[in-house]
Write a protein that holds these residues in place. Structure first.
Motif, PDB file in Angstrom:
ATOM      1  N   UNK A 296      40.157  40.638  47.300  1.00  0.00           N
ATOM      2  CA  UNK A 296      40.430  40.045  45.999  1.00  0.00           C
ATOM      3  C   UNK A 296      41.869  40.125  45.550  1.00  0.00           C
ATOM      4  N   UNK A 297      42.791  40.489  46.450  1.00  0.00           N
ATOM      5  CA  UNK A 297      44.189  40.608  46.050  1.00  0.00           C
ATOM      6  C   UNK A 297      44.855  39.234  46.042  1.00  0.00           C
ATOM      7  N   UNK A 298      44.697  38.539  44.904  1.00  0.00           N
ATOM      8  CA  UNK A 298      45.366  37.256  44.669  1.00  0.00           C
ATOM      9  C   UNK A 298      46.528  37.421  43.710  1.00  0.00           C
ATOM     10  N   UNK A 299      46.924  38.663  43.469  1.00  0.00           N
ATOM     11  CA  UNK A 299      47.921  38.961  42.440  1.00  0.00           C
ATOM     12  C   UNK A 299      49.347  38.971  42.983  1.00  0.00           C
TER      13      UNK A 299
ATOM     14  N   UNK B 258      37.412  39.972  42.581  1.00  0.00           N
ATOM     15  CA  UNK B 258      36.685  41.212  42.872  1.00  0.00           C
ATOM     16  C   UNK B 258      36.450  41.373  44.365  1.00  0.00           C
ATOM     17  N   UNK B 259      36.837  40.342  45.155  1.00  0.00           N
ATOM     18  CA  UNK B 259      36.611  40.371  46.592  1.00  0.00           C
ATOM     19  C   UNK B 259      35.189  39.967  46.931  1.00  0.00           C
TER      20      UNK B 259
ATOM     21  N   UNK C   3      54.756  39.424  42.257  1.00  0.00           N
ATOM     22  CA  UNK C   3      53.534  40.007  41.689  1.00  0.00           C
ATOM     23  C   UNK C   3      53.297  39.388  40.325  1.00  0.00           C
ATOM     24  N   UNK C   4      52.050  39.099  40.026  1.00  0.00           N
ATOM     25  CA  UNK C   4      51.744  38.506  38.725  1.00  0.00           C
ATOM     26  C   UNK C   4      50.628  39.286  38.034  1.00  0.00           C
ATOM     27  N   UNK C   5      50.544  39.066  36.719  1.00  0.00           N
ATOM     28  CA  UNK C   5      49.555  39.752  35.885  1.00  0.00           C
ATOM     29  C   UNK C   5      49.643  41.269  36.097  1.00  0.00           C
ATOM     30  N   UNK C   6      50.858  41.786  35.920  1.00  0.00           N
ATOM     31  CA  UNK C   6      51.118  43.209  36.160  1.00  0.00           C
ATOM     32  C   UNK C   6      50.867  43.981  34.865  1.00  0.00           C
ATOM     33  N   UNK C   7      49.879  44.833  34.868  1.00  0.00           N
ATOM     34  CA  UNK C   7      49.562  45.641  33.696  1.00  0.00           C
ATOM     35  C   UNK C   7      50.462  46.872  33.634  1.00  0.00           C
TER      36      UNK C   7
ATOM     37  N   UNK D  46      44.737  49.196  40.099  1.00  0.00           N
ATOM     38  CA  UNK D  46      45.118  49.026  41.507  1.00  0.00           C
ATOM     39  C   UNK D  46      44.617  47.704  42.071  1.00  0.00           C
ATOM     40  N   UNK D  47      44.835  46.640  41.295  1.00  0.00           N
ATOM     41  CA  UNK D  47      44.458  45.306  41.753  1.00  0.00           C
ATOM     42  C   UNK D  47      45.449  44.761  42.775  1.00  0.00           C
ATOM     43  N   UNK D  48      46.711  45.152  42.669  1.00  0.00           N
ATOM     44  CA  UNK D  48      47.758  44.657  43.554  1.00  0.00           C
ATOM     45  C   UNK D  48      47.938  45.664  44.683  1.00  0.00           C
ATOM     46  N   UNK D  49      47.682  45.212  45.901  1.00  0.00           N
ATOM     47  CA  UNK D  49      47.762  46.117  47.060  1.00  0.00           C
ATOM     48  C   UNK D  49      49.212  46.185  47.534  1.00  0.00           C
ATOM     49  N   UNK D  50      49.976  47.092  46.949  1.00  0.00           N
ATOM     50  CA  UNK D  50      51.412  47.202  47.213  1.00  0.00           C
ATOM     51  C   UNK D  50      51.691  48.042  48.463  1.00  0.00           C
ATOM     52  N   UNK D  51      52.971  48.059  48.835  1.00  0.00           N
ATOM     53  CA  UNK D  51      53.379  48.906  49.955  1.00  0.00           C
ATOM     54  C   UNK D  51      53.423  50.374  49.556  1.00  0.00           C
ATOM     55  N   UNK D  52      53.645  50.654  48.273  1.00  0.00           N
ATOM     56  CA  UNK D  52      53.811  52.033  47.818  1.00  0.00           C
ATOM     57  C   UNK D  52      53.277  52.153  46.397  1.00  0.00           C
ATOM     58  N   UNK D  53      52.493  53.205  46.136  1.00  0.00           N
ATOM     59  CA  UNK D  53      51.946  53.390  44.787  1.00  0.00           C
ATOM     60  C   UNK D  53      52.497  54.636  44.089  1.00  0.00           C
TER      61      UNK D  53
END
Length: 344
Positions: A28-31, A159-160, A271-275, A323-330
Motif C-alpha cells: 500500500x505504499x503509494x505515498x 492498506x495493501x 513523498x506526499x501526504x507527510x504527517x 509508517x505509511x511511507x516505507x523510507x530508507x531510514x526511520x
C-alpha cells in the motif's frame, strides 16, 4: 550514492535502479513516487546510446495500469497498458510512478538465444539465467505465442492487499488470456531469489515480464506465456540500487508559544501526504499537520502553536507516525525534548 563514478561505469556499465519496491507497493505504499521527467534526470550520466528496459505502474486513480520502458537513454519510450476498454498499450509522456524498476544497459553487453516450443517462458528463462550464473539481468523478447495470460492493475489500496488470497485480487486486477497464434513482445527484469529480499522483490516472482500483442496492442503484466518460438536478448547486470524517500527532522525551534519543525527529504523520491505529529504526553495532547508534498532535497517548515502547561515535562515530534511511507531510514523521524532543552 545514486550515480556510479566514471571508473565503475567503465568497468561494469549495466545498472538496475528500483524506484520504490514492488513489495512495498503491494503493502500500500503509494505515498512516494518519481515522475517521468525526474527519471530522465537520473539517467543523464549515461551515454545516450545506452539501452533502457524497465517496468512499473502509475499512480493514476482506478487506472494504474502496467508501464513498460524501452528505447535508449537519449530517447526512452514509456508505454502504458490502459486498464480501461479497449485495454490497449499506448505511449505516455507525463507518468508518475509509485514503483518502477529501470535497467540501463550497454548495447555491447547483449547476449542472445532462441527458444522453441516452450510451455512456460518464465521457467525456461530463469533456468537459463541460473545455469549461466546470472543473478540480475534485463530481457527483451520477440515471440510467436500459442497462449498468453496477463493482468491489468486498476488500483492498489493504500492498506495493501494479500496476494495469497485469490478472491481478493478481482477487485484490483483483471485477468485476460489469448489462445490464438500471435506475435508478442515482452520486456522484463530478473533478480535471483538470493538477492530478492534486498530489492523488495516478492517471493516467488524473480522474473517480471510485461508485454503486448504486436497486432492488437493488448497487453499487461505477463502471468504465463507459451511460445512456438522466441528470440531472446538479455543483458547481465552487475549493480543495483534501491531508491526511496528519506524524511528527516533536521531542526526544532521554540519561541514562546510557537514551535517550528524543519522537515527535509534526503532521499530520491517525492513523498506526499507527510504527517507531522506533535505530542505532549504529560497532558495527553496531540497536534498534527500534513505536508502535501516534499520533493527530494526540499526542506519544509511546519509551525505549531503550543500552549505549555505546568504539567508538561516533555514533548515529541514524529514524522509519518503510522509508517505509511516505507523510507530508507526511520531513525531520523523522531525528536524528543525534555524540560529545559532548547528553551522548553
Amino acid at each position: 550514492m545514486l550515480y556510479p563514478d566514471g571508473w565503475a561505469l567503465a568497468e561494469n556499465p549495466n545498472r538496475l535502479f528500483f524506484f520504490n519496491t514492488l513489495a512495498d507497493l503491494l503493502r500500500g505504499d503509494l505515498w512516494q513516487w518519481v515522475s517521468q521527467q525526474e527519471l530522465g534526470r537520473h539517467l543523464y550520466i549515461y551515454p545516450e546510446r545506452f539501452l533502457v528496459i524497465g517496468l512499473g505502474t502509475t499512480n493514476w486513480p482506478e487506472r494504474m495500469g502496467e508501464v513498460m520502458v524501452t528505447g535508449t537513454v537519449g530517447a526512452p519510450n514509456f508505454q502504458w497498458a490502459n486498464p480501461e476498454y479497449p485495454y490497449r498499450v499506448q505511449s505516455i509522456k507525463d507518468g508518475v510512478f509509485p514503483w518502477i524498476q529501470l535497467a540501463v544497459l550497454d548495447p555491447k553487453s547483449e547476449l542472445e538465444c532462441t527458444l522453441e516450443r516452450i510451455q512456460d517462458l518464465h521457467g525456461a528463462l530463469m533456468e537459463r539465467f541460473r545455469q549461466e550464473g546470472i543473478d540480475r539481468c534485463a530481457v527483451s523478447i520477440e515471440a510467436v505465442t500459442s497462449r498468453v495470460e496477463y493482468t491489468l492493475t486498476y488500483r492498489i489500496p493504500k492498506t495493501g492487499f494479500d496476494l495469497t488470497v485469490p478472491a481478493g485480487k478481482g477487485e484490483y486486477v483483471r485477468g485476460f488470456q489469448e489462445e490464438a497464434r500471435s506475435k508478442w513482445v515482452f520486456h522484463g527484469i530478473y533478480v535471483d531469489e538470493s538477492l530478492a529480499p534486498g530489492c523488495g522483490v516478492p517471493p516467488g516472482q524473480p522474473l517480471l515480464l510485461a508485454g503486448y500483442n504486436r497486432d492488437t496492442f493488448n497487453g499487461g503484466l505477463i502471468r504465463l506465456a507459451r511460445v512456438h518460438s522466441a528470440k531472446v536478448r538479455y543483458y547481465p547486470i552487475y549493480r543495483h540500487e534501491v531508491i526511496k524517500s528519506d524524511l528527516a527532522i533536521t531542526d526544532v525551534r521554540l519561541h514562546e508559544e510557537r514551535m517550528s519543525v524543519e522537515v527535509r527529504n534526503q532521499g530520491g523520491l517525492t513523498a506526499e501526504h507527510v504527517k507531522v505529529r506533535l505530542t505532549l504526553p504529560d497532558t495527553r495532547r496531540e497536534l498534527e499537520a500534513v505536508l502535501p508534498r516534499v520533493k527530494p532535497g526540499d526542506e519544509v517548515t511546519v509551525r505549531f502553536t503550543v500552549k505549555k502547561s505546568s504539567s508538561d515535562r516533555s514533548l515529541m515530534v514524529v514524522l509519518d507516525p503510522e509508517e505509511q511511507i516505507q523510507e530508507t531510514e526511520r531513525s531520523n523521524n523522531r525528536v524528543e525534548m525534555k524540560q529545559g532543552l532548547l528553551g522548553w
